[in-house]
Motif scaffolding. Sequence first.
Motif, mmCIF file in Angstrom:
data_model
loop_
_atom_site.group_PDB
_atom_site.id
_atom_site.type_symbol
_atom_site.label_atom_id
_atom_site.label_comp_id
_atom_site.label_asym_id
_atom_site.label_seq_id
_atom_site.Cartn_x
_atom_site.Cartn_y
_atom_site.Cartn_z
ATOM 1 N N ASN A 143 0.318 -0.137 6.128
ATOM 2 C CA ASN A 143 1.169 -0.876 5.207
ATOM 3 C C ASN A 143 2.243 -1.663 5.936
ATOM 4 N N LEU A 168 5.964 -3.113 4.852
ATOM 5 C CA LEU A 168 7.005 -3.088 3.837
ATOM 6 C C LEU A 168 7.924 -4.276 4.094
ATOM 7 N N THR A 224 5.323 -3.948 -0.770
ATOM 8 C CA THR A 224 4.440 -3.346 0.223
ATOM 9 C C THR A 224 3.069 -4.013 0.138
ATOM 10 N N ASN A 246 -0.847 -3.997 2.254
ATOM 11 C CA ASN A 246 -1.669 -3.260 3.201
ATOM 12 C C ASN A 246 -2.483 -4.242 4.027
ATOM 13 N N GLN A 269 11.909 -5.081 -2.370
ATOM 14 C CA GLN A 269 10.860 -4.682 -1.433
ATOM 15 C C GLN A 269 9.480 -4.860 -2.044
#
Length: 173
Positions: free
Chosen positions: A151, A153, A164, A166, A162
């Motif tokens: 991931n 962030l 996230t 992948n 924020q």
Amino acid sequence: MVTNESSEFDLLSSLKTESDNLIADDYEKHIAGLFAVLNHIKYNGIKISGQEAQQALDKYNAKFKSAYPSVYESIGLINFMVNSDGIVIMETNDGKSITIDKLKINNESRIKITSFSSGDAQIDVMSGIKVGKLFVWFDLNYVRLLKDSGNLLFDYDTDHSQKTLNMKEDLLY
């Protein structure tokens, strides 16, 4: 490829070796290559050109160019240089801003790479990188790379919003 000590070495094979070593140390395989690049920039004090990054992709991830042609082209326009204080300066080939997906990188953007004892890393943005699209852009504060999950962030704006993503599911494949 030249280090600060001016000794020649094969960047592509060095990146591949570093990535393979990280995978052997249980780094998620889809983010290991990004960690390898960061480690080379941080620990070896090298300049990596966008063309060298493209060559590494051509050699070790040949599908990337056809799957993400605009990202591939944009990567070729960025050069990473480390100054004596550990600050990484990102130069664009033509001196103008470039956009890679939802990131806008200005010429001479400045970042600093931090490694944690957990193996995770963080790219702190000191200046020049924004996240957004079209007419709405926010200052990017940092990107944390998580070795176990793959991931990324993203922390942005003054309120530290924020998101996230992948590397395998959202970015590369």
